[in-house]
Write an enzyme that holds these catalytic residues in place. Structure first.
Site, PDB file in Angstrom:
ATOM      1  N   CYS A  96       0.785  -1.239   0.000  1.00 13.09           N
ATOM      2  CA  CYS A  96       0.000   0.000   0.000  1.00 13.09           C
ATOM      3  C   CYS A  96       0.816   1.288   0.000  1.00 13.09           C
ATOM      4  O   CYS A  96       0.759   2.086  -0.937  1.00 13.09           O
ATOM      5  CB  CYS A  96      -0.937   0.002   1.209  1.00 13.09           C
ATOM      6  N   HIS A 152      -2.986   6.515   4.255  1.00 15.18           N
ATOM      7  CA  HIS A 152      -1.899   5.566   4.529  1.00 15.18           C
ATOM      8  C   HIS A 152      -0.515   6.104   4.178  1.00 15.18           C
ATOM      9  O   HIS A 152       0.365   5.370   3.728  1.00 15.18           O
ATOM     10  CB  HIS A 152      -2.137   4.241   3.818  1.00 15.18           C
TER      11      HIS A 152
END
Length: 574
Positions: A96, A152
């Protein structure tokens, strides 16, 4: 090469059925849509900067879109891709944070210090504050910028938040994965907190709304309140289809015939996300943006095969540097494309969106030094050759070193125990431990093993630390040519040496107890003050909140199970 038995199936049978044969991906699945050239309207000229909608999905496997032959229904993505340009030589990162950081900065992760793992909720770490981000460059060009979805990229101090990194508005989560309804996230037993934010505030009032629908509705509201005469950039980073596997029941019902429960839930999430994209596209048309818009669709990494995802027929999965981990689903849909309704095999990497989109926005790139991305719009829109000829997938000096790697195996110029991967032209080199390396078929049959770890292994042997593939001729990475072509191995190792000389130190600080949600009213959020430096690691042990009942971690046990399982599998590698 050894072949081991598989309950109900075997890799030999898979090969004999043709699942790994060269012609698996039939031309009809990825070829251009046959249309009468006379029916293609001429694209309008760029009279003003286009509206840009960038859609990023989470953990969607390469196989998990209709036009790649999937049994999962994605009619919207199929139609948008068919009417635009499919990117079939498109690369992302295996996990990610790296993909998101490279999208936002246009730089390889070795140039931002984020070359190891992800940014974890309790780490005093974020996207380096000296980086000028994509939305900041678009703001300079006169764009209104908005982010909806998963960040994130760190949040330990307020300067790290999306609204401080170039976005005018933000609705979404700061951490890596949350419950789709409650927005709870547990980073270990007892370390749980709420994670849905509106701007820089906690959005407690949105709890209970399914995130995929919530995010699509927010995009529609943004479009409704903005003028199509003014350029807008919307970054839609869906939480879908990352775990936990949650979907409204009506979507799961469509896949009730699927024998594999994880695949069934996952498929429902993909179709739900597809419908959200449909609603966003409809809003673009309803409010007058569509004719001057560019829609980019991208996945962030390969699918997680033990959570229902499929990268078939590619090798590997999320978290690996095999093609199944780094080759992404990507397409561009826009009335402004000059040559639409086709498939592009131009080499494109996620870092390329930064210069490409800034150039489309008529922004200024002359004052941005050190970009690793290229402007690939001529390759996408006009079918010209891509300016990109190589991709550094990564160099991670902190990842567990391969047991059998050495400097000697790297011709004295590279330690092959170090995890690294690079593509140059048609050649791809991997060193160290690239990650779990099998080919995993879609788990849709009732009598097929219910979990990916039941698939026995097809292995090249235990003492390897160097692999070389001709990706153009061997996209499924079946034939290692490292022993036959040592000259190519040496050449690519020299490229790794070159890139490694430009790398900055890894930013991967220890977790800080001050980040515990109990210190922040039960929610994840910034905990360091603005006066603290970027490397601040002070803190104290968390105390139980007296005013808030501690929330149970619903996904911690499952996450712990998979971590232990993965560790056991890696330790038993043959």
């Amino acid at each position: 090469m050894a072949v081991y038995a598989l309950t109900g199936f075997s890799l030999v049978s898979l090969l004999s059925f043709g699942y790994l044969s060269w012609d698996w991906m039939k031309p009809s699945l990825v070829a251009d849509v046959a249309t009468d050239p006379m029916e293609k309207p001429l694209p309008p000229t760029f009279t003003r900067p286009p509206h840009i909608i960038f859609i990023l999905t989470d953990d969607q496997g390469y196989h998990d879109v209709g036009y790649h032959g999937s049994d999962i229904q994605t009619p919207t993505l199929d139609r948008l891709a068919a009417e635009g340009v499919k990117l079939e030589n498109y690369y992302i990162q295996p996990i990610c944070t790296p993909s998101r950081s490279q999208l936002i900065t246009g730089r390889y992760q070795i140039h931002t210090g984020l070359q190891h793992s992800i940014i974890r909720p309790r780490q005093p770490n974020c996207l380096p504050l000296d980086q000028v981000t994509l939305p900041q460059k678009l703001q300079e060009a006169g764009y209104s910028t908005h982010m909806v979805g998963k960040w994130h990229l760190g949040f330990y101090k307020k300067e790290c938040l999306p609204t401080r990194r170039g976005f005018d508005t933000f609705l979404g989560s700061l951490t890596g994965n949350v419950d789709y309804y409650t927005y709870d996230n547990c980073d270990g037993p007892g370390v749980c907190g709420y994670d849905l934010h509106e701007g820089e505030d906690v959005a407690w009032d949105q709890s209970g709304k399914y995130s995929t629908f919530l995010y699509a509705q927010r995009v529609s509201k943004i479009l409704a309140s903005h003028s199509p005469k003014e350029p807008i950039f919307i970054y839609v980073a869906f939480q879908a289809v990352h775990t936990p596997l949650q979907s409204p029941k009506e979507y799961i019902y469509r896949y009730r015939s699927m024998g594999n429960v994880a695949r069934r839930k996952y498929a429902a999430m993909v179709t739900c996300m597809d419908e959200a994209v449909k609603n966003i596209t409809w809003a673009l048309k309803k409010y007058g943006y569509y004719d001057n818009s560019v829609i980019v669709f991208s996945t962030d990494n390969g699918g997680q095969t033990f959570s229902g995802g499929s990268n078939w027929p590619l090798r590997g999965r999320k978290g690996t540097y095999w093609e199944g981990g780094v080759r992404g689903i990507g397409f561009v849909h826009s009335p402004l494309i000059k040559r639409r309704r086709r498939t592009s095999w131009a080499l494109v990497h996620i870092t390329d969106w930064y210069p490409t989109l800034v150039s489309l926005a008529r922004g200024n790139l002359s004052n941005v030094q050190g970009l690793d991305g290229y402007d690939v719009w001529p390759a996408i829109s006009e079918g010209k050759e891509s300016p990109r000829t190589e991709i550094l997938h990564n160099i991670d000096p902190l990842y567990n070193h391969a047991k059998y790697g050495s400097l000697e195996d790297g011709f004295g110029i590279w330690n092959t125990a170090v995890q690294a991967s690079i593509r140059v032209g048609e050649w791809k080199l991997l060193t160290g431990d690239p990650g779990y390396s099998d080919w995993i078929p879609p788990q849709t049959l009732t009598n097929f093993p219910g979990s990916w770890w039941n698939l026995e292994r097809l292995t090249d042997g235990p003492r390897k630390s160097v692999w070389l593939f001709n990706i153009t001729a061997d996209p499924y990475e079946r034939y290692d040519l490292s022993e036959q072509r040592p000259d190519v191995v040496r050449t690519l190792l020299m490229r790794l040496v070159h890139y490694n000389r430009t790398a900055i130190p890894v930013r991967y600080p220890a977790e800080n107890p001050r980040a515990h949600p109990d210190f922040n009213g039960g929610a994840w959020g910034p905990w360091a003050s603005e006066e603290d430096g970027e490397d601040w690691e002070g803190g104290r042990e968390p105390l139980k909140s007296r005013n808030k009942k501690k929330k149970k971690c619903k996904i911690c046990k499952l996450r712990s199970f998979f971590r232990k399982l993965n560790t056991r599998l890696m330790s038993n590698r043959i």
